[in-house]
Design an enzyme around this catalytic site. Structure first.
Site, PDB file in Angstrom:
ATOM      1  N   GLU A 127       3.056   8.001 -18.393  1.00 44.06           N
ATOM      2  CA  GLU A 127       2.729   8.552 -16.852  1.00 44.06           C
ATOM      3  C   GLU A 127       2.949   7.376 -16.073  1.00 44.06           C
ATOM      4  O   GLU A 127       2.962   6.158 -16.535  1.00 44.06           O
ATOM      5  CB  GLU A 127       1.399   8.853 -16.718  1.00 44.06           C
ATOM      6  CG  GLU A 127       0.410   7.714 -17.099  1.00 44.06           C
ATOM      7  CD  GLU A 127      -1.048   8.025 -17.232  1.00 44.06           C
ATOM      8  OE1 GLU A 127      -1.797   8.191 -16.414  1.00 44.06           O
ATOM      9  OE2 GLU A 127      -1.476   7.996 -18.700  1.00 44.06           O
ATOM     10  N   LYS A 129       2.988   4.223 -13.707  1.00 44.76           N
ATOM     11  CA  LYS A 129       1.853   3.087 -13.412  1.00 44.76           C
ATOM     12  C   LYS A 129       1.760   2.904 -12.254  1.00 44.76           C
ATOM     13  O   LYS A 129       2.864   2.305 -11.418  1.00 44.76           O
ATOM     14  CB  LYS A 129       2.295   1.844 -14.136  1.00 44.76           C
ATOM     15  CG  LYS A 129       1.223   0.673 -14.183  1.00 44.76           C
ATOM     16  CD  LYS A 129       1.588  -0.562 -15.070  1.00 44.76           C
ATOM     17  CE  LYS A 129       0.342  -1.410 -15.159  1.00 44.76           C
ATOM     18  NZ  LYS A 129       0.371  -2.244 -13.862  1.00 44.76           N
ATOM     19  N   ASP A 131       0.810   1.604  -8.319  1.00 50.62           N
ATOM     20  CA  ASP A 131       0.436   0.071  -8.073  1.00 50.62           C
ATOM     21  C   ASP A 131      -0.430   0.246  -6.778  1.00 50.62           C
ATOM     22  O   ASP A 131      -0.262   0.099  -5.686  1.00 50.62           O
ATOM     23  CB  ASP A 131       1.997  -0.501  -7.509  1.00 50.62           C
ATOM     24  CG  ASP A 131       1.732  -2.138  -7.307  1.00 50.62           C
ATOM     25  OD1 ASP A 131       0.892  -2.491  -7.765  1.00 50.62           O
ATOM     26  OD2 ASP A 131       2.713  -2.642  -6.449  1.00 50.62           O
ATOM     27  N   TYR A 238      -6.951   8.447 -14.503  1.00 49.45           N
ATOM     28  CA  TYR A 238      -6.149   8.638 -15.679  1.00 49.45           C
ATOM     29  C   TYR A 238      -7.101   7.846 -16.975  1.00 49.45           C
ATOM     30  O   TYR A 238      -6.737   7.843 -17.911  1.00 49.45           O
ATOM     31  CB  TYR A 238      -5.001   7.807 -15.492  1.00 49.45           C
ATOM     32  CG  TYR A 238      -5.164   6.171 -14.734  1.00 49.45           C
ATOM     33  CD1 TYR A 238      -5.837   5.270 -15.372  1.00 49.45           C
ATOM     34  CD2 TYR A 238      -4.704   6.008 -13.570  1.00 49.45           C
ATOM     35  CE1 TYR A 238      -5.630   4.116 -15.031  1.00 49.45           C
ATOM     36  CE2 TYR A 238      -4.870   4.658 -13.058  1.00 49.45           C
ATOM     37  CZ  TYR A 238      -5.602   3.774 -13.666  1.00 49.45           C
ATOM     38  OH  TYR A 238      -5.702   2.623 -13.108  1.00 49.45           O
ATOM     39  N   LYS A 326       7.210  -1.860 -17.895  1.00 48.35           N
ATOM     40  CA  LYS A 326       7.477  -2.142 -16.640  1.00 48.35           C
ATOM     41  C   LYS A 326       8.992  -1.895 -16.145  1.00 48.35           C
ATOM     42  O   LYS A 326       9.871  -1.884 -16.839  1.00 48.35           O
ATOM     43  CB  LYS A 326       7.093  -3.833 -16.374  1.00 48.35           C
ATOM     44  CG  LYS A 326       5.668  -4.149 -16.499  1.00 48.35           C
ATOM     45  CD  LYS A 326       4.778  -3.545 -15.351  1.00 48.35           C
ATOM     46  CE  LYS A 326       3.937  -4.409 -14.772  1.00 48.35           C
ATOM     47  NZ  LYS A 326       3.688  -5.707 -14.427  1.00 48.35           N
ATOM     48  N   CYS A 432      15.657 -30.286  15.347  1.00 46.57           N
ATOM     49  CA  CYS A 432      14.944 -29.113  15.391  1.00 46.57           C
ATOM     50  C   CYS A 432      16.013 -28.166  16.162  1.00 46.57           C
ATOM     51  O   CYS A 432      16.554 -28.734  17.278  1.00 46.57           O
ATOM     52  CB  CYS A 432      13.489 -29.201  15.945  1.00 46.57           C
ATOM     53  SG  CYS A 432      12.913 -27.910  16.676  1.00 46.57           S
ATOM     54  N   CYS A 435      14.008 -27.823  19.953  1.00 46.26           N
ATOM     55  CA  CYS A 435      13.496 -28.735  21.045  1.00 46.26           C
ATOM     56  C   CYS A 435      14.529 -29.819  20.816  1.00 46.26           C
ATOM     57  O   CYS A 435      14.454 -30.973  21.651  1.00 46.26           O
ATOM     58  CB  CYS A 435      12.095 -29.098  20.912  1.00 46.26           C
ATOM     59  SG  CYS A 435      11.783 -30.002  19.224  1.00 46.26           S
ATOM     60  N   CYS A 456      10.063 -30.295  12.139  1.00 49.58           N
ATOM     61  CA  CYS A 456      10.291 -30.715  13.358  1.00 49.58           C
ATOM     62  C   CYS A 456       9.096 -31.592  13.907  1.00 49.58           C
ATOM     63  O   CYS A 456       8.046 -31.266  13.632  1.00 49.58           O
ATOM     64  CB  CYS A 456      10.395 -29.558  14.402  1.00 49.58           C
ATOM     65  SG  CYS A 456      10.088 -29.980  16.129  1.00 49.58           S
ATOM     66  N   CYS A 462       7.732 -28.894  21.465  1.00 50.40           N
ATOM     67  CA  CYS A 462       8.624 -27.871  20.832  1.00 50.40           C
ATOM     68  C   CYS A 462       8.228 -26.491  21.255  1.00 50.40           C
ATOM     69  O   CYS A 462       7.154 -25.973  20.767  1.00 50.40           O
ATOM     70  CB  CYS A 462       8.467 -28.101  19.245  1.00 50.40           C
ATOM     71  SG  CYS A 462       9.693 -26.914  18.535  1.00 50.40           S
TER      72      CYS A 462
HETATM   73  S1  IVH Z   1      -4.626   2.560 -18.317  1.00 52.95           S
HETATM   74  C1  IVH Z   1      -7.625   0.393 -21.107  1.00 52.95           C
HETATM   75  N1  IVH Z   1      -3.103   4.160 -16.523  1.00 52.95           N
HETATM   76  O1  IVH Z   1      -2.856  -1.013 -14.638  1.00 52.95           O
HETATM   77  C2  IVH Z   1      -6.381   0.718 -20.078  1.00 52.95           C
HETATM   78  N2  IVH Z   1      -3.856   1.810 -16.062  1.00 52.95           N
HETATM   79  O2  IVH Z   1      -2.318  -3.517 -16.183  1.00 52.95           O
HETATM   80  C3  IVH Z   1      -6.674   1.468 -18.977  1.00 52.95           C
HETATM   81  N3  IVH Z   1      -2.669   1.233 -13.871  1.00 52.95           N
HETATM   82  O3  IVH Z   1      -6.158  -1.893 -14.562  1.00 52.95           O
HETATM   83  C4  IVH Z   1      -5.607   1.427 -17.863  1.00 52.95           C
HETATM   84  N4  IVH Z   1      -1.582   3.177 -13.515  1.00 52.95           N
HETATM   85  O4  IVH Z   1      -5.188  -0.698 -12.460  1.00 52.95           O
HETATM   86  C5  IVH Z   1      -3.672   2.867 -16.746  1.00 52.95           C
HETATM   87  N5  IVH Z   1      -1.594   5.426 -15.359  1.00 52.95           N
HETATM   88  C6  IVH Z   1      -2.146   4.315 -15.568  1.00 52.95           C
HETATM   89  C7  IVH Z   1      -2.227   3.139 -14.621  1.00 52.95           C
HETATM   90  C8  IVH Z   1      -3.034   2.139 -14.931  1.00 52.95           C
HETATM   91  C9  IVH Z   1      -1.923   1.921 -12.994  1.00 52.95           C
HETATM   92  C10 IVH Z   1      -3.302  -0.063 -13.562  1.00 52.95           C
HETATM   93  C11 IVH Z   1      -4.643  -0.263 -13.775  1.00 52.95           C
HETATM   94  C12 IVH Z   1      -5.052  -1.198 -14.688  1.00 52.95           C
HETATM   95  C13 IVH Z   1      -3.722  -2.097 -14.714  1.00 52.95           C
HETATM   96  C14 IVH Z   1      -3.343  -2.539 -16.296  1.00 52.95           C
END
Ligand code: IVH
Length: 718
Positions: A127, A129, A131, A238, A326, A432, A435, A456, A462
């Site tokens: 799934e 991740k 941000d 999640y 990542k 600068c 000035c 500067c 300035c």
């Molecule tokens: S699972 C025990 N699922 O990533 C692990 N984390 O680097 C529980 N995050 O602190 C986290 N999307 O803030 C999980 N689909 C996802 C996520 C996710 C973002 C973040 C979360 C976590 C951090 C870990």
């Protein structure tokens, strides 16, 4: 070769030790910026690189792992405005993987750990991740009772009132939900909402926000839930914490239950078995990334069966059953059309590369900061090479630009083969550009090295520094004057009309009076109009009384950021007391100087910069004119907690046994005490643990009350 560029395999033990110490400090610094202040300074990719180097050195020298190593921590400690919540189950972090091989290794390690599982018999969920910020939502008897941020993984901040304003989060669960439920997931701001918010900020002449993640975080950490409510934050569920009963026995099943209970869950979640499928889904999500309405920075894989998760268990800070794959930072080639120099509020000259527009990860990039002369040359902040020799940046060069996550674009490298014939080395200005004053690189008194920043020397002469100073003065965390954005400040600053011009901050507050007596009316000028002028004057008037910390921050004293301004306000209480003390501290010795240096969090460089500011007659004159117009409100020296330690100054010394020093400090401050780093006549209590030395002696010498940790605990409990 600088130690931080030596390959891990060839480090000596001594070098490794020094490197681990440096990395611990550097990573802690970036953690504090990221989590505590929501203002990252480096890209996520660079941060990951630091962590990876730390991990690699520790793997090679396990005997050198430090107790304060970043590998032993999860995130940063709470920032302290909200009540703390101890998580019923810790909120852990995820290990990162970066390549297909890493993913294969992860999957193999799961099989190896469990033993005797046939190939492709273990299912994984995959799934996005998200941000955003992780959040733990606790429901008791199906009612939402607490919402807490992750904090340091063990203790987070109680943001329940703010979370209740998020429509996507149910306040109540259906009747069949267990009595105790903790749903965890990510709070985030949609990209579209972020852009709309910024468009609105711009229209109102206010400072825009940097990125959705930091804005979401800032919106949640508001003391006023109405602000959070206006930001339309969202949520994906999640994971979970404590559960009095498990409604499913798989990760996939749990997420479906969450959906049934009314939580948003991510539609790109899949349940897959082979590495090929997993990597295929990662690529798919990568392709969709730019079109999603939320920022993601990778894909998370989790073992689906919860019994297998339980068997796999955890390493110190992350589960063995999950990993975050990542996305690489996005890169593109483009050319440097020009190098412009911007002059900042403190006179720093910052070179900016004007680039042929190029799309990097869905965003058009036209500028990139080049930081300073060394950076252009290919030399980093600690003197190390960041690009090969000859890879200095020249006008006409083809360069690789990178955008990682949400941070500003960077020029990574120069493609030497494409350098146009005759392209000359960039020669940094010695004057600068605004000035014409000399521009110099100051020598750092401590290290004897040249500072990386060229400044500067024009000061008040300035125009660039002056106008930047006003922009700082009206900015969000200073006077926060709605209707005075960058464009408007430029207009008033450039104006030659005595009824319109704003050349220094106090002029803002005399604008209306000058307008009232003049025939040139602001409302007749394009871009202003009657309603906006009325609003502007209202906004200015609304700031004639202002919190002391904002006032101090707005003065724009070098090295005095928001945090330092708050410390100063808390320590001195009123502007009068503060300015008097700063003038008394002028000679840089004596009681006032010591007192300033004694404030925990204020070092010598900062202290010196403040007293220098108060030595300059021109500064005093501007501040005086400002004080004729506005009134800084006295700071509450302490929270009125009714505690006997309110307003008292306490010093902790020796090795504390009942709590960590950070904890002791946070607790004392939350009760309204001031915590100092050294003992003086102003100290009220010295709390001494075993091994206390010179501070204890000093306390005895000055007759300051000394107590044990237990006595202190009794005192604050009373
Ligand atoms: S699972 C025990 N699922 O990533 C692990 N984390 O680097 C529980 N995050 O602190 C986290 N999307 O803030 C999980 N689909 C996802 C996520 C996710 C973002 C973040 C979360 C976590 C951090 C870990």
């Amino acid at each position: 070769m600088a130690v931080d560029t030596i390959p891990v395999e060839t480090l000596s033990e001594e070098q490794a030790k020094a490197e681990l110490q440096r990395l611990a400090a550097e990573i802690a610094h970036h953690d504090a910026l990221y989590h505590g202040k929501d203002q990252p300074e480096i890209t996520d990719a660079d941060y990951d690189e630091l962590k990876r180097r730390n991990d690699a050195i520790e793997a090679q020298f396990p005997q050198l792992v430090r107790t304060d190593s970043p590998s032993q921590r999860v995130g940063a400690a709470p920032a302290g405005i909200f009540a703390q919540v101890v998580h019923a189950r810790p909120m852990l972090s995820l290990d990162n993987t970066f390549s297909d091989e890493d993913v294969q290794d992860f999957v193999s390690s799961v099989y190896r750990f469990l033993g005797q599982m046939p190939d492709n018999s273990i299912a994984f969920t995959a799934e996005p991740k998200i941000d955003g910020l992780s959040m733990s939502l606790r429901y008791e008897n199906r009612k939402l009772v607490t919402a807490a941020t992750r904090g340091d993984g063990t203790t987070g901040e109680n943001v329940t009132a703010n979370i209740r304003t998020i429509r996507e989060i149910p306040q109540e669960l259906p009747a069949d939900a267990p009595d105790i439920v903790e749903v965890r997931g990510e709070v985030y701001m949609a990209k579209s909402d972020f852009m709309a918010l910024n468009a609105q900020m711009e229209a109102e002449g206010r400072q825009t926000y940097v990125n959705p993640r930091n804005t979401a975080s800032g919106s949640l950490r508001q003391l006023d839930p109405k602000v959070t409510a206006s930001r339309n934050l969202r949520f994906f569920a999640y994971a979970w914490g404590e559960m009095s009963q498990m409604p499913s026995d798989t990760q996939w099943g749990m997420v479906q239950v969450f959906e049934r209970w009314g939580f948003p869950v991510n539609p790109l979640t899949r349940r897959l078995t082979s590495v090929a499928e997993i990597i295929g889904h990662y690529s798919d999500i990568g392709l969709k990334r730019a079109d999603l309405d939320y920022d993601i920075d990778g894909v998370v894989y989790k073992v689906d069966r919860l019994d297998l998760q339980a068997r796999l268990g955890f390493r110190s800070r992350s589960p063995r059953w999950a990993t975050a794959h990542k996305f690489p930072a996005e890169q593109a080639f483009t050319t440097v059309e020009a190098i412009d120099i911007q002059v900042g509020r403190t006179g720093a000259l910052t070179p900016v590369a004007r680039l042929t527009p190029v799309t990097v990860g869905g965003v058009v990039v036209t500028n990139a900061t080049l930081h300073n002369a060394d950076y252009i040359e290919g030399i980093g902040n600690s003197g190390q090479r960041i690009r090969d020799e000859e890879h200095d940046i020249r006008i006409g060069d083809t360069v690789i630009v990178q955008r990682a996550g949400d941070v500003i674009p960077q020029v990574l490298d120069v493609v030497l083969e494409k350098r146009p014939e005759g392209a000359a080395k960039y020669v940094f200005l010695t004057k600068c550009p605004v000035c014409g004053s000399h521009a110099v690189r100051e020598k750092n008194e401590k290290t004897g090295k040249l500072d990386s920043v060229t400044r500067c020397t024009g000061g008040f002469v300035c125009r660039a520094q002056a106008v930047e100073h006003i922009k700082h003065f009206v900015s969000r965390n200073a006077f926060d004057i709605e209707g005075l954005g960058t464009k408007q400040v430029d207009f008033f600053f450039e104006s030659e009309d005595p009824a319109l011009m704003i050349r220094t901050a106090p002029d803002i507050f005399t604008l209306k009076a000058r307008q009232d007596q003049s025939l040139t009316k602001l409302e007749n000028i394009e871009g202003f109009g009657r309603a906006s002028v009325r609003k502007l004057f209202e906004a200015i008037d609304a700031r004639r009384e202002i919190a002391l910390n904002r006032f101090i921050f707005a003065l724009g004293i070098r090295h005095v950021g928001e945090t330092t301004a708050k410390l100063l306000a808390r320590s001195y209480g009123s502007y009068g007391a503060f300015s008097e003390a700063m003038q008394a501290a002028g000679p840089k010795f004596g009681e006032a100087w010591n007192e300033l240096n004694n404030i925990e969090g204020i070092g010598e460089v900062v202290a010196a910069s403040i007293v220098e500011f108060f030595k300059e007659p021109r500064n005093l004159e501007v501040v005086q004119r400002l004080l004729d117009e506005v009134r800084p409100l006295d700071a509450e020296v302490a929270v009125t907690t009714g505690s006997p330690v309110v307003g008292k100054t306490v010093v902790f010394t020796g090795s504390l046994e009942r709590f960590t020093r950070d904890e002791a400090k946070a607790r004392a401050e939350s009760l309204g005490a001031k915590v100092a780093g050294s003992v003086s006549k102003k100290t009220d209590y010295v709390v001494a643990g075993p091994g206390a030395g010179s501070k204890l002696d000093k306390a005895r010498e000055l007759g300051v009350q000394v107590m044990t940790e237990d006595e202190w605990l009794d005192l604050i409990a009373s």
